[in-house]
Write an enzyme that holds these catalytic residues in place. Structure first.
Site: not given
Ligand code: F6R
Length: 243
Positions: A67, A136, A138, A143
């Protein structure tokens, strides 16, 4: 689904790096799907150390990131391109032209998404996809409520996610409101999936993803249907799983 219990963040990072190392050794021209955020930082550090010791060669590796924020250029310190350059691409012997991150500056979101789908397809798909998980549930920026059938698309970030990510920006208002992300369909096409989770804030999402119903309300729950998923969690992240 294979669950691997790690003691702490460092142990999680080493165990995940072992799997990625094995992938690179077994298939030196692998296509790696990569993630940003706090979860993979320790993994990238491990991979850098192994490269520096001469144990890993990235010269034939190709990467596609999950992303990117819409509206940020690759030079912006909070863009995911910048993050990847800093944490991995600039510190190992990967050819930068073999690294792909969605174009945050694409003017038309539909075209930007279609171009990224084309890139992934032209690489022949992803051999190993690394994922973190949001509080959450995701994965990528899919989301809760996002239909499972989507490929790369542009999303409106939820307030939860903006709140969780504001730690990287000066203020909450600076967090972009939209992002490009591989959809669930794209993620599920990867041959292997490796999800890492650390800390108590992930415990609910992890328990629901592994033991709960498969539902778009908890996007990571779809992983129950993939035939090669490894989830590595530390004690805190696995604390709400039945023993
Ligand atoms: C990042 C991504 C997100 C993160 C998720 C967890 O490329 O796709 O889905 O993996 O938000 O983020 P952290 O690792 O910062 O807790």
């Amino acid at each position: 689904m294979k669950l691997v219990r790690a003691k702490d963040y460092l142990d999680m990072s080493r165990k995940a790096a072992n799997i990625i190392t094995a992938q690179i050794i077994m298939k030196p021209d692998s296509v790696l799907g990569l993630a940003t955020g706090s979860s993979p930082v320790g993994i990238y550090k491990e991979l850098q150390e192994r490269y520096e010791k001469g144990d890993l060669d990235f010269s034939k590796i190709k990467t596609v990131n999950l992303d990117e924020y819409r509206g940020l250029s690759g030079d912006h310190p909070q863009s995911y391109r910048y993050f990847m350059n800093q944490h991995l691409f600039n510190v190992v012997n990967i050819a930068i032209e073999n690294t792909y991150v969605p174009n945050g500056l694409a003017e038309d979101p539909e075209k930007g998404s279609a171009e990224y789908i084309k890139i992934i397809n032209s690489l022949g798909g992803v051999d190993l996809q690394l994922l973190g998980i949001g509080n959450n549930g995701h994965i990528g920026f899919n989301e809760p409520g996002t239909p499972f059938g989507l490929e790369v698309h542009c999303v409106n970030l939820t307030d939860d996610t903006i709140e969780a990510n504001k730690r990287f920006f000066d203020k909450k208002e600076d967090v972009p409101k939209q992002a490009y992300t591989m959809g669930i369909k794209t993620i599920m096409h990867a041959k292997k999936i490796l999800l890492v989770a650390s800390g108590e804030s992930k415990a609910d999402a992890i328990a629901k993803a592994i033991t709960g119903p498969i539902t778009p309300d908890l996007p990571a729950s779809i992983l129950q249907l993939h035939n090669d998923v490894t989830i590595i969690g530390d004690e805190a992240a696995f604390s709400k799983l039945p023993l």
